[in-house]
Each structure stands twice: as structure tokens, then as C-alpha cells.
Motif scaffolding. Structure first.
Motif, PDB file in Angstrom:
ATOM      1  N   ARG A 224       0.924  -1.325  -0.093  1.00  0.00           N
ATOM      2  CA  ARG A 224       0.123   0.046  -0.083  1.00  0.00           C
ATOM      3  C   ARG A 224       0.860   1.268   0.143  1.00  0.00           C
TER       4      ARG A 224
ATOM      5  N   PHE B  80      -8.874  -0.217 -14.954  1.00  0.00           N
ATOM      6  CA  PHE B  80      -8.924   0.551 -13.339  1.00  0.00           C
ATOM      7  C   PHE B  80     -10.152   0.083 -12.715  1.00  0.00           C
TER       8      PHE B  80
ATOM      9  N   ALA C 195      -9.288  -5.949  -8.297  1.00  0.00           N
ATOM     10  CA  ALA C 195      -9.550  -4.701  -8.601  1.00  0.00           C
ATOM     11  C   ALA C 195      -8.276  -4.023  -9.201  1.00  0.00           C
ATOM     12  N   HIS C 196      -8.433  -3.068 -10.211  1.00  0.00           N
ATOM     13  CA  HIS C 196      -7.067  -2.291 -10.944  1.00  0.00           C
ATOM     14  C   HIS C 196      -6.336  -3.086 -11.547  1.00  0.00           C
TER      15      HIS C 196
ATOM     16  N   ARG D 219      -0.487  -4.698 -11.178  1.00  0.00           N
ATOM     17  CA  ARG D 219       0.520  -4.456  -9.746  1.00  0.00           C
ATOM     18  C   ARG D 219       0.845  -5.934  -8.890  1.00  0.00           C
TER      19      ARG D 219
ATOM     20  N   HIS E 209      -1.179   5.251  -9.934  1.00  0.00           N
ATOM     21  CA  HIS E 209      -2.065   5.363  -8.775  1.00  0.00           C
ATOM     22  C   HIS E 209      -1.130   6.114  -7.522  1.00  0.00           C
TER      23      HIS E 209
ATOM     24  N   TYR F 156       0.360   7.494  -4.526  1.00  0.00           N
ATOM     25  CA  TYR F 156      -0.143   7.924  -2.849  1.00  0.00           C
ATOM     26  C   TYR F 156       1.133   8.949  -2.662  1.00  0.00           C
TER      27      TYR F 156
ATOM     28  N   ASP G   6     -13.580  10.493  -3.699  1.00  0.00           N
ATOM     29  CA  ASP G   6     -13.372   9.329  -4.626  1.00  0.00           C
ATOM     30  C   ASP G   6     -13.962   9.829  -5.971  1.00  0.00           C
TER      31      ASP G   6
ATOM     32  N   ILE H 113      -7.809  10.624 -10.736  1.00  0.00           N
ATOM     33  CA  ILE H 113      -8.736  10.362  -9.763  1.00  0.00           C
ATOM     34  C   ILE H 113      -8.064  10.890  -8.508  1.00  0.00           C
TER      35      ILE H 113
ATOM     36  N   LYS I 150     -13.746   4.341   5.652  1.00  0.00           N
ATOM     37  CA  LYS I 150     -13.060   3.305   4.848  1.00  0.00           C
ATOM     38  C   LYS I 150     -11.675   3.033   5.144  1.00  0.00           C
TER      39      LYS I 150
ATOM     40  N   LEU J  39      -9.653  -0.645   4.907  1.00  0.00           N
ATOM     41  CA  LEU J  39      -8.651  -0.835   3.712  1.00  0.00           C
ATOM     42  C   LEU J  39      -7.700  -1.824   4.413  1.00  0.00           C
TER      43      LEU J  39
END
Ligand SMILES: O=P(O)(O)OC[C@H]1O[C@H](O)[C@H](O)[C@@H](O)[C@@H]1O
Length: 295
Positions: free
Chosen positions: A65, A75, A95-96, A100, A169, A171, A212, A242, A250, A254
Motif C-alpha cells: 500500500r 482501473f 480490482a485495478h 500490480r 495510482h 500515493y 473518490d 482520480i 473506509k 482498507l
């Protein structure tokens, strides 16, 4: 490829995952070979330009993460993608997409006193063909100096066209109490938290609740902290971005994410998604560029 003969780069393991650790006079970086995921990038004398969870796990087939996970060839949830994407996916559970979670090969590394340029490659294999039937070469290229430049190139090496969506994506570190995002003013966005309806943003974005949204605009974006002299500048040639912060509830759901971490990060993801799906004929290549710097 091994790290033999390289001055600044060496291969190390974090738990189950091989990573390229780079200690260069201009920066320190860590790139996970699974997912070609840049996890950390610290220009000399500055703070990390990327956010990495203190609870990040380094396990096969799951993305740590933080940093810059690559979302590809779709995506988000596959079913939220246009039919030309969803219909081709035989296993939509991840997902995604799957990039990855796949181990990339080191393609090339060039070191100089000013920068390190490197590329990592993933080609279709039996595992990817079980999820998505197409023949491809996916190359993640990085030019690292006092800032991050990254390009994700997709080549169709098969005999039929294919379509995909994609996102880098990112972070990013941000004290959400003192931070605002500029770049989305007067832009339309799809609100993933309100039935995916289209809305118009008039103002700078502050994070005061879960956010989001898919902004139909590639940027540039700035993360401006009223307590700091420098700010982060995110530039991309993607058509979408995004903007995401999980906020309180949330965050608790996670994985690899401390409950309070939503206060110190946000994501600005550079993307081509929804109707900006990319379609490549056999032999064609498409690329998505991203740069992140502290200015
Ligand atoms: O937990 P992940 O699969 O890595 O997804 C993390 C986040 O990615 C994107 O930003 C999506 O817009 C969010 O809805 C999602 O929660």
C-alpha cells in the motif's frame, strides 16, 4: 538481469519481494519489481515525494500500500469499465487489473552522476492470459534525478486489437488539515461516491470527508500546504485523474492502512479511463507520462 556492475542500484529483498534500492547523490529510491511499483523517492535534502504505508506488506500477488501502483489493463472494478474492457476480462476479481501483482523483469538500467534511467518489463504469460487473453508488452520506464519521471508504455504484440484503461495510482504525502489541491477548478468529474454522476468542481479541493472522484482532466495539479514553502507538482498527459482520500470509515476497512493514515496522505492518480479507454491495433504502442516534483 542482476545488479552486477551497477554503482547506485542494488537488488534487495523486502520479505517476499525483490526490490531495486537506489542510493544516488541526488536521491534515494526503492522500486518493487512486483508491479514495477516505485515505493519511495527521497530527493537529497527533501522529504519523500511519495507516501508509503507504515503497514505495507511485501507479499507475492498483492501490492504494497503506497508509492505508485500501476493499474492496468483496467482501473477499479472491471464491471465499471466500458464493455470492450469488461467483456475481455475472464477473471474480473482483481480490482485495478493484474499488472500490480505481476513480477516485472529489469530491462535496462543506465546510471550517470545526474540521474538513473531504468525500465522494467512485463509480457503476457500463462497467468495473465488466464485473466485477460491478449498478447502485450508493458514497459514501466523511470528517469530519476531530483524528481520523478515515469512512463507506462503498452504495446500490442498480438494479432487482434485490444482495449484497456490505466492509472498510475500515486500515493502522496499531505497533511490534509493544511492542504489544498489546485488544478481541478472548473473541471467536470464523476463522483464515485454519488452514483457516478457527473458534477462540476468550481473551487480548489480540500479534504474534509471521503473523496473518490474521476476528474476529466489530466492536470497539472498542485498539492499546496499552507505550512510549507514548497509544494508538490503532478503533471501527466493522461486525460483523467482520480482524486482519492478514504477518510475515517473506509480507512478502517482498507488493508495495510493505519486507521488514522487518511490524515497524512491523498492520491492523485494519472489515468485514461471510462470513455477515454485506449484501443491498440496489432503493433501499436501507447504511453502515459507522469512527473512528480517538489517545487
Ligand atoms: O484498495 P485498492 O484496490 O488498492 O484501491 C484503492 C482505491 O483506488 C482508487 O483510488 C479508487 O478510486 C478507490 O475507490 C479505491 O479504494
Amino acid at each position: 538481469m542482476s545488479d552486477k556492475g551497477l554503482v547506485f542500484c542494488k537488488i534487495i529483498f523486502h520479505d517476499e519481494l525483490p526490490c531495486l534500492q537506489i542510493e544516488h547523490p541526488k536521491f534515494q529510491a526503492l522500486i518493487c519489481l512486483q508491479g514495477a511499483q516505485l515505493l519511495s523517492f527521497v530527493p537529497t535534502g527533501k522529504q519523500n515525494l511519495l507516501w508509503l504505508s507504515p503497514l505495507a506488506e511485501y507479499k507475492t500477488e498483492q501490492s504494497p500500500r503506497g508509492g505508485i501502483p500501476i493499474c492496468w489493463p483496467w482501473f477499479g472494478n472491471a464491471e465499471k469499465n466500458p464493455p470492450e474492457i469488461f467483456d475481455a476480462v475472464t477473471n474480473p476479481e482483481q480490482a485495478h487489473g493484474f499488472a500490480r501483482n505481476q513480477l516485472f523483469d529489469i530491462d535496462e538500467v543506465n546510471e550517470t552522476a545526474h540521474k538513473v534511467q531504468l525500465s522494467l518489463m512485463l509480457s503476457d504469460n500463462s497467468a495473465t492470459r488466464e485473466i485477460w487473453p491478449h498478447a502485450f508488452e508493458l514497459k514501466a520506464s523511470f528517469t530519476l534525478s531530483d524528481h520523478i519521471e515515469m512512463t507506462l508504455s503498452t504495446k500490442n504484440i498480438g494479432n487482434i486489437p485490444f482495449s484497456f484503461t490505466e492509472a498510475l495510482h500515486s500515493y502522496l504525502p499531505a497533511n490534509i488539515k493544511t492542504t489544498q489541491i489546485t488544478g481541478a477548478e472548473q473541471q467536470t468529474y464523476v463522483d464515485a461516491l454519488d452514483k457516478w454522476v457527473n458534477k462540476l468542481e468550481l473551487n480548489r479541493i480540500g479534504i474534509q470527508k471521503e473523496v473518490d472522484r474521476i476528474v476529466r482532466h489530466g492536470g497539472p495539479y498542485r498539492i499546496i500546504d499552507s505550512d510549507k514553502k514548497e509544494h508538490l507538482l503532478i503533471e501527466s498527459d493522461g486525460k483523467d485523474s482520480i482524486i482519492w482520500n478514504p477518510w475515517i470509515d473506509k480507512s478502517k476497512r482498507l488493508s495495510q492502512f493505519p486507521d488514522h493514515a487518511y490524515q497524512s496522505m491523498l492520491c492523485i492518480e494519472s489515468a485514461n479511463i471510462l470513455d477515454n479507454v485506449v484501443t491498440l491495433a496489432p503493433g501499436q504502442t501507447h504511453s502515459l507520462d507522469l512527473s512528480i516534483k517538489s517545487v
